[in-house]
Design an enzyme around this catalytic site. Structure first.
Site, PDB file in Angstrom:
ATOM      1  N   HIS A  89     -16.286  17.147   2.834  1.00  0.00           N
ATOM      2  CA  HIS A  89     -17.503  17.869   3.196  1.00  0.00           C
ATOM      3  C   HIS A  89     -17.890  17.522   4.636  1.00  0.00           C
ATOM      4  O   HIS A  89     -17.302  16.671   5.259  1.00  0.00           O
ATOM      5  CB  HIS A  89     -18.677  17.435   2.298  1.00  0.00           C
ATOM      6  CG  HIS A  89     -18.391  17.532   0.848  1.00  0.00           C
ATOM      7  ND1 HIS A  89     -18.855  18.556   0.074  1.00  0.00           N
ATOM      8  CD2 HIS A  89     -17.683  16.728   0.015  1.00  0.00           C
ATOM      9  CE1 HIS A  89     -18.454  18.388  -1.173  1.00  0.00           C
ATOM     10  NE2 HIS A  89     -17.739  17.279  -1.239  1.00  0.00           N
TER      11      HIS A  89
ATOM     12  N   GLU B  63     -17.972  12.828   4.035  1.00  0.00           N
ATOM     13  CA  GLU B  63     -18.900  13.630   4.826  1.00  0.00           C
ATOM     14  C   GLU B  63     -18.447  13.387   6.262  1.00  0.00           C
ATOM     15  O   GLU B  63     -18.705  12.325   6.825  1.00  0.00           O
ATOM     16  CB  GLU B  63     -20.350  13.193   4.627  1.00  0.00           C
ATOM     17  CG  GLU B  63     -20.893  13.424   3.229  1.00  0.00           C
ATOM     18  CD  GLU B  63     -21.169  14.879   2.903  1.00  0.00           C
ATOM     19  OE1 GLU B  63     -21.147  15.727   3.827  1.00  0.00           O
ATOM     20  OE2 GLU B  63     -21.423  15.181   1.726  1.00  0.00           O
TER      21      GLU B  63
END
Length: 188
Positions: free
Chosen positions: A72, A150
């Protein structure tokens, strides 16, 4: 800048947050039951074709899978399970996950000095979300190496999801370095 999938839900709503749609404490925390929300969890676990297909693929190769990485953006974190708890609750293999995740985080930092942090969502964000793919994978196969990236930019960045083209290759290189660390460190 659309976060959800694009499935038609109703005349006034499109999309489900796919990383809230897996069967891992589904619908318990960090979700919304309002379809217009960016964190709308869907009508049921695996209600979306994307998550159902990932589930089916995972189940078809579960005997061979040793690691599951969800990718992500953004914030520069490497998140370890569990992500669905509003306190620091960890799986049985947390010591091993932390050992490998620490090496992976070191690899993310090494090439360019980009600061990444490793921990649970609650530790790093004071936030929990149920229905994530990494939690689902680990619940289905205990002792799996399951984590979520992330990637760039940092959580404090003003550019958010708008990563400049000049950072795409360096981000990919850091990510690849961390995968090499994962492959080097895992115990199968």
């Amino acid at each position: 800048m659309w976060r959800k999938n694009k499935r038609y839900v109703s005349a006034r709503c499109t999309g489900v947050d796919l990383n809230r749609n897996f069967d891992a404490m589904w619908g318990t925390t960090g979700i919304s039951r309002t379809c217009s929300s960016d964190i709308y969890l869907g009508e049921a676990p695996f209600s979306e074709p994307e998550t159902a297909n990932l589930r089916d693929l995972f189940e078809s190769i579960i005997g061979e899978v040793v690691a599951y990485m969800s990718v992500h953006s953004y914030s520069q974190f490497l998140l370890v399970p569990w992500g669905y708890t509003e306190y620091v609750s960890r799986p049985a293999n947390s010591a091993e996950l932390d050992r490998v995740a620490t090496r992976m985080t070191q690899a993310l930092i090494a090439r360019y000095g980009t600061q990444y942090y490793m921990g649970t969502a609650w530790q790093l964000l004071n936030y929990a979300a149920s229905g994530s793919s990494k939690d689902y994978a680990l619940r289905r196969k205990p002792n799996l190496y399951a984590m979520a990236y992330e990637l760039r930019p940092s959580a404090s960045s003003s550019i958010g999801f708008n990563l400049p083209a000049s950072q795409i290759v360096p981000t990919g290189q850091e990510y690849m370095d961390s995968l090499v660390a994962l492959a080097t460190e895992i115990r199968v």
